[in-house]
Design an enzyme around this catalytic site. Sequence first.
Site, PDB file in Angstrom:
ATOM      1  N   CYS A 133      33.879 -26.545   6.875  1.00  0.00           N
ATOM      2  CA  CYS A 133      33.027 -25.396   6.535  1.00  0.00           C
ATOM      3  C   CYS A 133      33.552 -24.577   5.370  1.00  0.00           C
ATOM      4  O   CYS A 133      34.708 -24.244   5.433  1.00  0.00           O
ATOM      5  CB  CYS A 133      32.613 -24.668   7.795  1.00  0.00           C
ATOM      6  SG  CYS A 133      31.777 -23.020   7.312  1.00  0.00           S
ATOM      7  N   CYS A 177      36.201 -17.756   8.330  1.00  0.00           N
ATOM      8  CA  CYS A 177      36.211 -16.962   9.628  1.00  0.00           C
ATOM      9  C   CYS A 177      37.874 -17.290  10.446  1.00  0.00           C
ATOM     10  O   CYS A 177      37.919 -18.343  10.738  1.00  0.00           O
ATOM     11  CB  CYS A 177      35.319 -17.345  10.417  1.00  0.00           C
ATOM     12  SG  CYS A 177      33.615 -17.264   9.672  1.00  0.00           S
ATOM     13  N   CYS A 227      19.258 -14.370  18.659  1.00  0.00           N
ATOM     14  CA  CYS A 227      20.765 -14.583  19.426  1.00  0.00           C
ATOM     15  C   CYS A 227      21.699 -13.776  18.759  1.00  0.00           C
ATOM     16  O   CYS A 227      21.882 -14.582  17.857  1.00  0.00           O
ATOM     17  CB  CYS A 227      20.617 -15.823  19.970  1.00  0.00           C
ATOM     18  SG  CYS A 227      22.254 -16.298  20.954  1.00  0.00           S
TER      19      CYS A 227
END
Length: 339
Positions: free
Chosen positions: A70, A74, A205
């Site tokens: 990715c 993060c 969510c």
Amino acid sequence: MNTVASIPVSAIRRPEAGVPATRWSVAAVAELFELPFMDLLFQAQQVHRAHFDPNEVQLSTLLSIKTGGCSEDCGYCPQSAQHEGGVEASKLMPLDEVLAAAQAAREQGASRFCMGAAWRSPKERDMEQVAEMVQGVRALGLETCMTLGMLDQQQALQLKDAGLDYYNHNLDSAPDFYGEIISTRTYQDRLDTLRHVRDAGINVCCGGIVGLGETREQRAGLIAQLANLDPYPESVPINNLVAVPGTPLEGTEPIDPFEFVRTIAVARITMPTTMVRLSAGREQMDDALQALCFAAGANSIFYGDRLLTTCNPQAEHDRALFARLGLNGQGARPAARQD
Ligand code: SAM
Ligand code: DTB
Ligand code: SF4
């Protein structure tokens, strides 16, 4: 604005559609965190029982449909290509493998199947394939959830057309801590995606992670952000950091387990009809701590031996725990939101 001396359940019920959400100041949420533990749990149980069967826990199974590599940074995530020793990148999983995993999840008793991709956002060429996954999983009689990174309005509408029930996109932390953890997308980017999902008519969510090194005030800041979304999310995953070797957060001091339970209780009180999901980190918790989380108002878990790339308790262990506690693993729903 809420104060917390004593919150009558009627005052904190979710407003009707079209009525502005009850606003929670960070200070009011922080006051909840400050309550004596037993008072906080009692209040959370009262709110929980006013809206749910307290012995029902909804079961969602996760599948990583595209792992690793990715582009985002993060700090907690083993799937970032920017961290040394991250998990190996794979291609998008073929439809038949996704459907086989979904069928197995259903046979184990899951009511929702959540598909996650390690993307900043889906590319146009991916959309058709993920739409087919939604349609196929739905046809098996499971609720569908996806978490694919940021979505624009068009992509959210495409997923809605495919029949997607829920989209997971977390705020992760309070706005004033967020920059310590992620630099490649902004807090506002996340809020924009949540707006696109909401406007497309998909259930939201959205939750966060605790144990990143944030303060209690910042945990209160995260919960206030979630509770003030208008309307607040239908589902709120509370993750406890899994400090994965090779990530910048490796070696982070674990949060006091009672503080984690407090976070669950505060989420329950401020978002009475949401499904509060006891999410990542269960593998590192003992059964007694998990029972406290359920007592604090958690009524959903990730069920199955894996989360995305890390371990989750064995399904068999969860079934035994539920039996010991007299819990039913079903598709729990609040009375107010029954279809
Ligand atoms: N790439 C997509 C995104 O970031 O929106 C979807 C997948 S991402 C892994 C989903 C969420 O998992 C993150 O927002 C974070 O809250 C949670 N998560 C990821 N790694 C974690 C970890 N090591 N411990 C706890 N939660 C984690
Ligand atoms: C969420 O809030 N937690 C789940 C789900 N949404 C996608 C993911 C947890 C991931 C934990 C780390 C891993 O297994 O890679
Ligand atoms: Fe990528 Fe999502 Fe992991 Fe961030 S949390 S690095 S966006 S997979």
